[in-house]
Enzyme design. Structure first.
Site, PDB file in Angstrom:
ATOM      1  N   TYR A   1      39.524 -17.111 -29.954  1.00  0.00           N
ATOM      2  CA  TYR A   1      39.542 -18.346 -29.170  1.00  0.00           C
ATOM      3  C   TYR A   1      40.408 -18.139 -27.916  1.00  0.00           C
ATOM      4  O   TYR A   1      41.268 -17.252 -27.888  1.00  0.00           O
ATOM      5  CB  TYR A   1      40.122 -19.448 -30.067  1.00  0.00           C
ATOM      6  CG  TYR A   1      40.192 -20.816 -29.452  1.00  0.00           C
ATOM      7  CD1 TYR A   1      39.020 -21.507 -29.132  1.00  0.00           C
ATOM      8  CD2 TYR A   1      41.408 -21.431 -29.210  1.00  0.00           C
ATOM      9  CE1 TYR A   1      39.092 -22.767 -28.575  1.00  0.00           C
ATOM     10  CE2 TYR A   1      41.485 -22.700 -28.654  1.00  0.00           C
ATOM     11  CZ  TYR A   1      40.325 -23.357 -28.330  1.00  0.00           C
ATOM     12  OH  TYR A   1      40.391 -24.604 -27.781  1.00  0.00           O
TER      13      TYR A   1
ATOM     14  N   THR B   1      43.000 -19.312 -26.621  1.00  0.00           N
ATOM     15  CA  THR B   1      44.465 -19.288 -26.633  1.00  0.00           C
ATOM     16  C   THR B   1      45.036 -18.178 -27.517  1.00  0.00           C
ATOM     17  O   THR B   1      46.263 -18.036 -27.593  1.00  0.00           O
ATOM     18  CB  THR B   1      45.031 -20.614 -27.189  1.00  0.00           C
ATOM     19  OG1 THR B   1      44.510 -20.785 -28.508  1.00  0.00           O
ATOM     20  CG2 THR B   1      44.652 -21.791 -26.322  1.00  0.00           C
ATOM     21  N   LYS B   2      44.195 -17.425 -28.189  1.00  0.00           N
ATOM     22  CA  LYS B   2      44.710 -16.450 -29.155  1.00  0.00           C
ATOM     23  C   LYS B   2      45.164 -15.159 -28.461  1.00  0.00           C
ATOM     24  O   LYS B   2      44.912 -14.959 -27.275  1.00  0.00           O
ATOM     25  CB  LYS B   2      43.653 -16.191 -30.234  1.00  0.00           C
ATOM     26  CG  LYS B   2      43.230 -17.473 -30.990  1.00  0.00           C
ATOM     27  CD  LYS B   2      44.325 -18.009 -31.899  1.00  0.00           C
ATOM     28  CE  LYS B   2      44.194 -19.462 -32.323  1.00  0.00           C
ATOM     29  NZ  LYS B   2      43.088 -19.813 -33.187  1.00  0.00           N
ATOM     30  N   THR B   3      45.800 -14.265 -29.241  1.00  0.00           N
ATOM     31  CA  THR B   3      46.429 -13.074 -28.645  1.00  0.00           C
ATOM     32  C   THR B   3      45.415 -12.095 -28.055  1.00  0.00           C
ATOM     33  O   THR B   3      45.757 -11.288 -27.200  1.00  0.00           O
ATOM     34  CB  THR B   3      47.280 -12.331 -29.689  1.00  0.00           C
ATOM     35  OG1 THR B   3      46.455 -12.099 -30.837  1.00  0.00           O
ATOM     36  CG2 THR B   3      48.500 -13.133 -30.089  1.00  0.00           C
ATOM     37  N   LEU B   4      44.191 -12.148 -28.550  1.00  0.00           N
ATOM     38  CA  LEU B   4      43.082 -11.388 -27.956  1.00  0.00           C
ATOM     39  C   LEU B   4      41.970 -12.406 -27.820  1.00  0.00           C
ATOM     40  O   LEU B   4      41.657 -13.114 -28.783  1.00  0.00           O
ATOM     41  CB  LEU B   4      42.665 -10.249 -28.897  1.00  0.00           C
ATOM     42  CG  LEU B   4      41.552  -9.282 -28.454  1.00  0.00           C
ATOM     43  CD1 LEU B   4      41.592  -8.010 -29.309  1.00  0.00           C
ATOM     44  CD2 LEU B   4      40.166  -9.863 -28.464  1.00  0.00           C
TER      45      LEU B   4
END
Ligand code: PLP
Length: 386
Positions: A181, A183-186
């Protein structure tokens, strides 16, 4: 007061991602194809798993993971209440029952004693959520799960690239599910991945991401394929596009750089908030590698003349975006009404919900942005200190 707005999150999309997406758009192949295969292979390698199945969301990955390990109508699946909607809703997709449990205050991860208390004869699986990227106590969880013969499906939406006792999140359990998604780290905009070491589950998940048919489009329409396919099960439409996978491959190459940037920000916050008794900082014991997807502080409200919501409003006035992860599931109308949960059923999660604030932490933050957040937190605390 700083004039520039520091948003709660900004994705780190560089020219590499833009060029890769453009190449795929020009290639004539947009849906799941060679880029998805490549992304799956590289991702599996990075987390040390034998198989990875790409999906169009983390939620989809959780759904097919539970389906693959055999969760069905009437089963119970233990889910921490301190999580996002997705973790529990996928249990309901399969007509099984999510049984919520409380969290422990230091990490906001599931409480191990609550886990043992929640066991019934119908329990079939447990879904640990690595809150904010802090890995759960997986050794204990596997011990308890093995004792009862439960499946373990990790919700690792926050936990790429986290490690526990030297092992990567993604190689430890029956299935581990990641989210890409925005906003996630990847990120791939939207997307997800399910990793497993079990070839039969990998095969089942792969099949279910594409209508439960025996061959994907790549195998049917590429020069070497044939048109023939068979429906094995009524599956879902959960496949990732090659456009998204091309972006994911570029993001994956930057994993270590992104992690270093997040760690640095967490380190600065730790240092600069250490003298504030009003702020409880996240912990990070030496045997875990934290992905630092979130940096969640817990306010000591007894020392402040302000609520958590007031604190976030005050940060906004200082031009800082902040957020809350999460309102626990048992406080939401659906779970209250459908299962009769009350706030005191999960006293830790209910109390923590009134105190938690997620501060900005992402590689696109400049040193100046990080300093602005620190200044704003200190200003607001000083202003509302009792
Ligand atoms: C983001 C998230 C998910 C689901 O991810 P999507 O890719 O948006 O479907 C699941 N669980 C948790 C805890 C999350 O934060």
């Amino acid at each position: 007061m700083s004039e520039k707005w520091v948003p709660f999150h900004m994705p780190s999309i560089g020219e590499e991602e833009i060029a890769a997406a453009s190449r795929t758009l020009r290639s004539g192949w947009l849906t799941s194809g060679s880029k998805v295969k490549e992304f799956e292979a590289h991702f599996a390698e990075r987390v040390g798993a034998k198989h990875a199945v790409a999906t169009n969301s983390g939620t989809a990955a959780l759904h097919i993971a539970l389906e693959a390990i055999g969760i069905s109508e009437g089963d119970e699946v233990i889910v921490p209440t301190m999580t996002f909607a997705a973790t529990a809703e996928v249990v309901l997709y399969l007509k099984a029952k999510p049984v919520l449990i409380d969290c422990e205050p230091a990490t906001l991860n599931l409480d191990l004693e609550a886990l043992e208390r929640a066991a019934t004869s119908r329990t079939k699986a447990i879904m640990p959520v690595h809150f904010g990227g802090h890995p759960c106590e997986m050794d204990r969880i596997h011990e308890i799960a093995d004792l009862h013969n439960w499946g373990v499906v990790e919700d690792a939406a926050h936990a790429f690239p986290s490690k526990y006792q030297g092992k990567s999140v993604g190689e430890m359990s029956d299935v581990t599910c990641f989210s890409f998604y925005a906003t996630k780290t990847l990120t791939t905009g939207e997307g997800g991945m399910a990793t497993t070491n079990n070839p039969a589950w990998a095969e089942r998940m792969r099949c279910m991401t594409l209508h439960g048919i025996s061959k994907d489009a790549w195998n049917r329409y590429a020069a070497t394929g044939s048109w023939y396919y068979e429906i094995q099960s009524p599956g879902y439409k959960y496949n990732l596009t090659d456009i998204a996978a091309a972006i994911g491959l570029e993001q994956l190459k930057k994993t270590d750089r992104f992690l270093a940037a997040r760690k640095r920000i967490a380190g600065l916050y730790d240092e600069e908030f250490a003298d504030l008794p009003e702020v409880r900082r996240p912990i990070c014991p030496s045997y875990v590698e934290h992905s630092w997807h979130l940096y969640v502080i817990q306010l000591d409200l007894s020392r402040l003349r302000i609520t958590r919501d007031g604190f976030i409003e005050a940060l906004k006035k200082e031009h800082i975006g902040a957020s809350v992860h999460f309102m626990p599931l048992h406080l939401h109308p659906y779970y209250r009404n459908a299962f009769g949960y009350r706030p005191d059923d999960f006293p830790h999660a209910s109390a923590l919900f009134t105190r938690i604030v997620s501060l900005p932490i992402y590689p696109a933050m400049s040193e100046e942005d990080v300093r602005a957040v620190i200044r704003a937190v200190r200003t607001v605390i000083a202003q509302y200190r009792r």
